[in-house]
Design an enzyme around this catalytic site. Structure first.
Site, PDB file in Angstrom:
ATOM      1  N   CYS A 189      -9.958   6.892   6.845  1.00 30.23           N
ATOM      2  CA  CYS A 189      -9.103   7.378   7.913  1.00 30.23           C
ATOM      3  C   CYS A 189      -9.598   7.569   9.351  1.00 30.23           C
ATOM      4  O   CYS A 189      -9.294   6.850  10.118  1.00 30.23           O
ATOM      5  CB  CYS A 189      -8.325   8.541   7.369  1.00 30.23           C
ATOM      6  SG  CYS A 189      -7.610   8.592   5.913  1.00 30.23           S
TER       7      CYS A 189
HETATM    8  N1  LIG Z   1      -7.429   7.858   1.491  1.00 31.12           N
HETATM    9  C1  LIG Z   1      -7.237   9.256   2.191  1.00 31.12           C
HETATM   10  O1  LIG Z   1      -7.951  10.011   1.960  1.00 31.12           O
HETATM   11  C2  LIG Z   1      -5.909   8.952   3.084  1.00 31.12           C
HETATM   12  C3  LIG Z   1      -5.454  10.278   3.519  1.00 31.12           C
HETATM   13  C4  LIG Z   1      -4.344  10.024   4.252  1.00 31.12           C
HETATM   14  C5  LIG Z   1      -3.669   8.663   4.602  1.00 31.12           C
HETATM   15  N2  LIG Z   1      -4.135   7.675   4.027  1.00 31.12           N
HETATM   16  C6  LIG Z   1      -3.549   6.379   4.322  1.00 31.12           C
HETATM   17  O2  LIG Z   1      -2.767   6.065   3.332  1.00 31.12           O
HETATM   18  C7  LIG Z   1      -2.894   4.452   3.008  1.00 31.12           C
HETATM   19  C8  LIG Z   1      -3.217   4.259   1.944  1.00 31.12           C
HETATM   20  O3  LIG Z   1      -4.641   4.321   1.667  1.00 31.12           O
HETATM   21  P1  LIG Z   1      -5.443   4.575   0.435  1.00 31.12           P
HETATM   22  O4  LIG Z   1      -6.751   5.404   0.505  1.00 31.12           O
HETATM   23  O5  LIG Z   1      -4.558   5.101  -0.837  1.00 31.12           O
HETATM   24  O6  LIG Z   1      -5.777   3.003   0.113  1.00 31.12           O
HETATM   25  P2  LIG Z   1      -6.379   2.368  -1.117  1.00 31.12           P
HETATM   26  O7  LIG Z   1      -7.166   1.393  -0.853  1.00 31.12           O
HETATM   27  O8  LIG Z   1      -6.983   3.365  -2.247  1.00 31.12           O
HETATM   28  O9  LIG Z   1      -4.968   1.967  -2.156  1.00 31.12           O
HETATM   29  C9  LIG Z   1      -4.042   1.011  -1.572  1.00 31.12           C
HETATM   30  C10 LIG Z   1      -3.598   0.256  -2.748  1.00 31.12           C
HETATM   31  O10 LIG Z   1      -2.254  -0.657  -2.044  1.00 31.12           O
HETATM   32  C11 LIG Z   1      -2.484  -1.936  -2.842  1.00 31.12           C
HETATM   33  N3  LIG Z   1      -1.881  -2.917  -2.181  1.00 31.12           N
HETATM   34  C12 LIG Z   1      -2.366  -3.478  -1.105  1.00 31.12           C
HETATM   35  N4  LIG Z   1      -1.644  -4.503  -0.630  1.00 31.12           N
HETATM   36  C13 LIG Z   1      -0.494  -4.360  -1.292  1.00 31.12           C
HETATM   37  C14 LIG Z   1       0.900  -4.923  -1.298  1.00 31.12           C
HETATM   38  N5  LIG Z   1       1.115  -5.959  -0.585  1.00 31.12           N
HETATM   39  N6  LIG Z   1       1.656  -4.480  -2.148  1.00 31.12           N
HETATM   40  C15 LIG Z   1       1.395  -3.534  -3.170  1.00 31.12           C
HETATM   41  N7  LIG Z   1       0.290  -2.980  -3.099  1.00 31.12           N
HETATM   42  C16 LIG Z   1      -0.499  -3.300  -2.389  1.00 31.12           C
HETATM   43  C17 LIG Z   1      -3.930  -1.995  -3.054  1.00 31.12           C
HETATM   44  O11 LIG Z   1      -4.218  -2.939  -4.165  1.00 31.12           O
HETATM   45  C18 LIG Z   1      -4.498  -0.571  -3.296  1.00 31.12           C
HETATM   46  O12 LIG Z   1      -4.205  -0.346  -4.953  1.00 31.12           O
HETATM   47  C19 LIG Z   1      -3.757   4.135   4.322  1.00 31.12           C
HETATM   48  O13 LIG Z   1      -2.689   3.775   5.401  1.00 31.12           O
HETATM   49  C20 LIG Z   1      -4.235   5.329   4.846  1.00 31.12           C
HETATM   50  O14 LIG Z   1      -4.706   5.441   5.979  1.00 31.12           O
HETATM   51  C21 LIG Z   1      -5.293   7.822   3.229  1.00 31.12           C
END
Ligand SMILES: NC(=O)c1ccc[n+]([C@@H]2O[C@H](COP(=O)([O-])OP(=O)(O)OC[C@H]3O[C@@H](n4cnc5c(N)ncnc54)[C@H](O)[C@@H]3O)[C@@H](O)[C@H]2O)c1
Length: 439
Positions: free
Chosen positions: A275
């Site tokens: 992030c």
């Molecule tokens: N990790 C954090 O602490 C956090 C906190 C707040 C916000 N966010 C935001 O949340 C969002 C997700 O982050 P995350 O950390 O969970 O990512 P992540 O990489 O852990 O998980 C994302 C998932 O989406 C899947 N994916 C990718 N393309 C896809 C598609 N076309 N269809 C279905 N699934 C798909 C991936 O296989 C993966 O399992 C981002 O925008 C991030 O900025 C993350």
């Protein structure tokens, strides 16, 4: 449509709405757990077959969602995961938690969001509520997603509902778990907002409605830019104060006694995670449209990404006092996850530190109780190391030990007792010692 919306709101209140979450990662999976705990039936959708298979066989790959959590819900047929997009048609609510990274030129890579939106459009039915939770720039929901969703003839606010609600997940935080963090929501129409608010009212302590998805998208960016800039500020002050022989940690502690107008931020070896190093640049890119350079964001990015070089400089200094040079030193890195008590290595400054040390011919090992194998993540795919055990004999092998992440499992005084030289980037060793260099 009034009836369809009315019945969706009713279904949500009775917790009979069928929820689907797209993207089963650090954000999606904890969100699923909260909906399940509140009595909803949930479908998890991901393009990663391995994750889907793992979840369906009751194996979790994220620490705070346990196998126990999954087992109960799988047995009760309350949850299953799929790669079959056609199943999304059955869902009443679709929540999107896919990655929003930067491309190699530091521009937003919206491909995950756009591909997902297309998949939803291909499988949409009337009466669904769709909410984007991924962090992104203001305008994504209305300018990018809405045209795709309406391309099949459905009209927002009439045939389906669309909103944006940023995820505020803080991995590893035992106090503020998903349901204890208030959620901001912006809807494309007032019906969209009302329905999305009703949904989140079921699972979080408080839902804060804002006037539009753009305002909600901007809220998330403000939160992350605020962190990035303040982290950069204390990091820069750390370097300046060090030259003046002033301990930044003592100063922060003293300043924190002010009951108003000051908020504590801690310096470190740089910043990491998916992030804070990434999201601010979503705004930098978008701000070009309104002809305004995002100077704070750029400056904070420059300072924070230079920090690993400062750690190397401090390591060289510490070693030279022991008549050693980095080129023939053995160095142990403690903690490669980007922050305390998590296993996430994304954008971790420890990886950059390892890379810089290796480039300077130091022999590097690492220990991290949360990361048994280092995969180097995106930037360093060739970095394949295994966590070494931590023992007195092991510690004595190293010319320097760099504390990059202060996991709670570590006994830092014991580590300092048994190491020749410590480079402490987290103020982890509390006792004043000759063999500790703060960096
Ligand atoms: N990790 C954090 O602490 C956090 C906190 C707040 C916000 N966010 C935001 O949340 C969002 C997700 O982050 P995350 O950390 O969970 O990512 P992540 O990489 O852990 O998980 C994302 C998932 O989406 C899947 N994916 C990718 N393309 C896809 C598609 N076309 N269809 C279905 N699934 C798909 C991936 O296989 C993966 O399992 C981002 O925008 C991030 O900025 C993350």
């Amino acid at each position: 449509m009034e009836d369809i919306i009315g019945s969706l709101v009713d279904k949500i209140k009775k917790r009979q709405a069928y929820i689907s979450v797209i993207g089963l990662g650090y954000v999606g999976l904890p969100l699923i757990k909260v909906f399940l705990n509140k009595g909803f039936r949930v479908l998890g959708f991901d393009v990663d077959q391995k994750k889907v298979e793992s979840l369906n066989s009751g194996i979790s790959y994220i620490r705070h969602v346990t196998a126990e959590d999954l087992k109960t819900f799988l047995e009760r047929n309350k949850f299953h995961a799929t790669t079959n997009a056609a199943e999304l048609t059955e869902a009443d609510v679709i929540l999107i938690c896919v990655p929003t990274p930067l491309d190699s030129h530091w521009n937003p890579d919206l491909s995950f969001v756009l591909n997902t939106t297309q998949v939803i459009a291909n499988n949409m039915r009337r009466g669904q509520l769709i909410v984007l939770e991924s962090t992104t720039y203001p305008g994504t929901t209305e300018e990018e997603m809405l045209p795709i969703l309406e391309s099949k003839g459905f009209k927002v606010g009439k045939d389906f509902l669309l909103a944006y609600s940023p995820e505020r997940e803080n991995p590893g935080d035992k106090e503020f778990t998903t349901s204890k963090i208030p959620k901001v929501v912006g809807g494309v129409t007032s019906r969209c907002l009302k329905t999305a608010k009703t949904l989140y009212d079921q699972i979080v302590v408080q839902t804060i409605p804002v006037s539009s998805p753009r305002a909600a998208e901007a809220t998330k960016l403000l939160e992350n830019i605020f962190r990035s800039v303040n982290i950069a500020l204390v990091n820069e002050l750390k370097i300046i104060f060090d030259r003046m022989d002033i301990d930044i940690w003592e100063v922060i502690e003293a300043a924190s006694s002010k009951p108003f107008g000051f908020m504590r931020f801690s310096p470190g070896p740089g910043y990491g995670g998916h992030c804070i190093p990434v999201d601010p640049f979503y705004l930098s890119w978008k701000a070009k449209e309104v002809d305004y350079p995002t100077r704070f964001i750029e400056l904070a990015g420059q300072i924070n990404t230079q920090l690993p070089y400062y750690v190397i400089e401090k390591t060289i200094e510490g070693l030279s006092q022991q008549n050693k040079s980095l080129g023939n030193a053995r160095v142990l890195i403690l903690g490669v996850a980007y922050k305390k008590d998590v296993d996430d290595q994304r954008e971790s400054p420890a990886l950059k530190i390892i890379n810089l040390l290796q480039k300077r011919n130091a022999k590097v090992d690492y220990n991290d109780p949360f990361v048994p194998r280092l995969m180097g993540y995106r930037e360093y795919p060739e970095m394949k190391l295994k966590s070494v055990p931590l023992s007195v004999t092991q510690l004595k092998k190293y010319d320097a030990v760099i504390i990059a992440t202060d996991h709670s499992d570590y006994d830092f005084e014991w580590i300092a007792d048994n190491s020749r030289l410590i480079i402490d980037t987290r103020n982890a060793v509390k006792k004043k010692r000759k063999n500790v260099v703060k960096a």
